[in-house]
Design a protein around this motif. Sequence first.
Motif, mmCIF file in Angstrom:
data_model
loop_
_atom_site.group_PDB
_atom_site.id
_atom_site.type_symbol
_atom_site.label_atom_id
_atom_site.label_comp_id
_atom_site.label_asym_id
_atom_site.label_seq_id
_atom_site.Cartn_x
_atom_site.Cartn_y
_atom_site.Cartn_z
ATOM 1 N N PRO A 194 8.964 5.139 5.528
ATOM 2 C CA PRO A 194 7.624 5.024 6.138
ATOM 3 C C PRO A 194 6.515 4.766 5.131
ATOM 4 C CG PRO A 194 8.818 6.866 7.087
ATOM 5 C CD PRO A 194 9.630 6.393 5.909
ATOM 6 N N ALA A 195 6.562 5.438 3.982
ATOM 7 C CA ALA A 195 5.541 5.221 2.951
ATOM 8 C C ALA A 195 5.688 3.838 2.324
ATOM 9 C CB ALA A 195 5.642 6.298 1.874
ATOM 10 N N VAL A 196 6.917 3.373 2.141
ATOM 11 C CA VAL A 196 7.147 2.052 1.557
ATOM 12 C C VAL A 196 6.593 0.957 2.468
ATOM 13 C CG1 VAL A 196 8.915 0.394 0.882
ATOM 14 C CG2 VAL A 196 9.157 2.787 0.222
ATOM 15 N N VAL A 197 6.911 1.047 3.753
ATOM 16 C CA VAL A 197 6.422 0.040 4.703
ATOM 17 C C VAL A 197 4.909 0.116 4.832
ATOM 18 C CG1 VAL A 197 6.520 -0.725 7.101
ATOM 19 C CG2 VAL A 197 8.607 0.026 5.963
ATOM 20 N N GLY A 198 4.375 1.333 4.961
ATOM 21 C CA GLY A 198 2.931 1.477 5.076
ATOM 22 C C GLY A 198 2.188 0.995 3.842
ATOM 23 N N GLY A 199 2.706 1.320 2.662
ATOM 24 C CA GLY A 199 2.072 0.849 1.433
ATOM 25 C C GLY A 199 2.123 -0.649 1.278
ATOM 26 N N ALA A 200 3.262 -1.255 1.641
ATOM 27 C CA ALA A 200 3.393 -2.713 1.536
ATOM 28 C C ALA A 200 2.428 -3.421 2.482
ATOM 29 C CB ALA A 200 4.828 -3.125 1.830
ATOM 30 N N LEU A 201 2.323 -2.932 3.711
ATOM 31 C CA LEU A 201 1.399 -3.548 4.671
ATOM 32 C C LEU A 201 -0.050 -3.382 4.235
ATOM 33 C CD1 LEU A 201 3.067 -2.486 8.047
ATOM 34 C CD2 LEU A 201 3.083 -4.749 6.993
ATOM 35 N N LEU A 202 -0.384 -2.205 3.708
ATOM 36 C CA LEU A 202 -1.750 -1.983 3.242
ATOM 37 C C LEU A 202 -2.065 -2.863 2.038
ATOM 38 C CD1 LEU A 202 -4.360 -0.407 3.532
ATOM 39 C CD2 LEU A 202 -3.396 1.376 2.078
ATOM 40 N N ALA A 203 -1.113 -2.989 1.100
ATOM 41 C CA ALA A 203 -1.332 -3.847 -0.071
ATOM 42 C C ALA A 203 -1.489 -5.305 0.354
ATOM 43 C CB ALA A 203 -0.162 -3.703 -1.038
ATOM 44 N N PHE A 204 -0.687 -5.748 1.323
ATOM 45 C CA PHE A 204 -0.805 -7.119 1.829
ATOM 46 C C PHE A 204 -2.183 -7.350 2.440
ATOM 47 C CE2 PHE A 204 -0.552 -10.336 5.092
ATOM 48 C CZ PHE A 204 0.206 -11.342 4.508
ATOM 49 N N THR A 205 -2.649 -6.400 3.237
ATOM 50 C CA THR A 205 -3.950 -6.557 3.887
ATOM 51 C C THR A 205 -5.081 -6.553 2.876
ATOM 52 O OG1 THR A 205 -3.062 -5.398 5.823
ATOM 53 C CG2 THR A 205 -5.440 -5.607 5.675
ATOM 54 N N ILE A 206 -5.018 -5.653 1.890
ATOM 55 C CA ILE A 206 -6.061 -5.589 0.862
ATOM 56 C C ILE A 206 -6.134 -6.896 0.085
ATOM 57 C CG2 ILE A 206 -6.701 -4.477 -1.315
ATOM 58 C CD1 ILE A 206 -5.631 -1.868 -0.167
ATOM 59 N N SER A 207 -4.980 -7.449 -0.255
ATOM 60 C CA SER A 207 -4.957 -8.691 -1.019
ATOM 61 C C SER A 207 -5.417 -9.873 -0.181
ATOM 62 C CB SER A 207 -3.548 -8.940 -1.557
ATOM 63 O OG SER A 207 -3.469 -10.198 -2.199
ATOM 64 N N THR A 252 -5.461 -9.456 9.508
ATOM 65 C CA THR A 252 -5.730 -8.198 8.801
ATOM 66 C C THR A 252 -5.570 -6.969 9.695
ATOM 67 O OG1 THR A 252 -8.102 -8.481 9.265
ATOM 68 C CG2 THR A 252 -7.275 -9.261 7.139
ATOM 69 N N VAL A 253 -5.760 -7.140 10.999
ATOM 70 C CA VAL A 253 -5.605 -6.016 11.918
ATOM 71 C C VAL A 253 -4.233 -6.043 12.587
ATOM 72 C CG1 VAL A 253 -6.519 -4.910 14.003
ATOM 73 C CG2 VAL A 253 -8.084 -5.878 12.321
ATOM 74 N N GLY A 254 -3.764 -7.234 12.932
ATOM 75 C CA GLY A 254 -2.512 -7.350 13.673
ATOM 76 C C GLY A 254 -1.286 -6.986 12.858
ATOM 77 N N ILE A 255 -1.247 -7.376 11.583
ATOM 78 C CA ILE A 255 -0.062 -7.102 10.761
ATOM 79 C C ILE A 255 0.167 -5.602 10.584
ATOM 80 C CG2 ILE A 255 0.860 -7.292 8.416
ATOM 81 C CD1 ILE A 255 -0.075 -10.139 8.341
ATOM 82 N N PRO A 256 -0.836 -4.793 10.211
ATOM 83 C CA PRO A 256 -0.581 -3.340 10.127
ATOM 84 C C PRO A 256 -0.175 -2.726 11.462
ATOM 85 C CG PRO A 256 -2.561 -3.912 8.919
ATOM 86 C CD PRO A 256 -2.172 -5.128 9.677
ATOM 87 N N GLY A 259 3.413 -3.793 12.133
ATOM 88 C CA GLY A 259 4.314 -3.038 11.269
ATOM 89 C C GLY A 259 4.448 -1.591 11.702
ATOM 90 N N GLY A 260 3.338 -0.993 12.151
ATOM 91 C CA GLY A 260 3.412 0.381 12.634
ATOM 92 C C GLY A 260 4.275 0.515 13.881
ATOM 93 N N LEU A 261 4.187 -0.453 14.784
ATOM 94 C CA LEU A 261 5.019 -0.429 15.990
ATOM 95 C C LEU A 261 6.496 -0.577 15.641
ATOM 96 C CD1 LEU A 261 2.844 -2.593 18.422
ATOM 97 C CD2 LEU A 261 3.184 -0.118 18.476
ATOM 98 N N ILE A 262 6.794 -1.485 14.703
ATOM 99 C CA ILE A 262 8.186 -1.655 14.284
ATOM 100 C C ILE A 262 8.722 -0.376 13.647
ATOM 101 C CG2 ILE A 262 9.697 -2.884 12.673
ATOM 102 C CD1 ILE A 262 8.063 -5.371 13.129
ATOM 103 N N LEU A 263 7.916 0.222 12.775
ATOM 104 C CA LEU A 263 8.338 1.456 12.110
ATOM 105 C C LEU A 263 8.542 2.581 13.109
ATOM 106 C CD1 LEU A 263 8.912 2.687 9.351
ATOM 107 C CD2 LEU A 263 6.504 3.333 9.218
#
Length: 280
Positions: A194-207, A252-256, A259-263
Amino acid sequence: MRGTRRKQEGRWAWRLTGFVTVCVYIFMFAPIVATVILSFNASMFGGFPMTGFSLQWYGKLMANEAVLAAFRTSLWIALVTAIVTTAVGVTTAFALVRFDFRGKQALSTLVILPALVPETILGVGLLVLIKAVDQPRTMLLLVLGHILLAVPYVVLIAQARMIGIRRVYEEAALSLGASRFSSFREVTLPLLIPAVVGGALLAFTISFDNTSASLFWRPAGVETMPTQILSMLKISISPEINALGTVMILVTVGIPLFGGLILQSLTKLRRRGEPKEETQ
């Protein structure tokens, strides 16, 4: 009488708080809603009243080579940033939580520091440093800048998850003959998903949505999506820009959210697959 008066005052206080909260949300999200609505305006002028409903601006956006090039640039930079940042952030968080070593506090402060400094100040400071050492701006420096900005958030997310994982699981694997790496791969990493997926999605959105770093560190002639929007705003405000802003909002809103729904779905499937404990 006093109790009734206090209840009335409390009700009015809650109503006033709710009213102010609603006003703040309207102030924050009304421009976003207006941007989405105006992206479907049939008129070439991006304003109210709308003259009709049309998807022509999305068609022109898909035919705009400059926008497509900026989208591809932002996409691969965000992907590289997410992959590298997740690997570095999870490893750093594991070391900070599980091990004691000299300079641990200094390393923790150094990792979190980019999140405490405003991006504009950090961008200008690193730009001055680049100019001082006579280093040209390259794509590598831009990617490294995005990684620098995203690492603290991944470390914080992974640290919060690592603290909740009991050390006894890893010690049990080590006592059964597993190596430190095998214990991390087979025991700790699955619990960190969960932390890996959440961190990756957050890093993608920030970038992907970063403006300050891209504006200061990008090479000449290279545009990302935020800088492309800024360059288009210098010319005019048209429904094409509103369409581009809507696409950015969806990404930026849809991807997190996706990802949260998939997780969440994977977590439910995993729980269903686990054998239930029999009660005696």
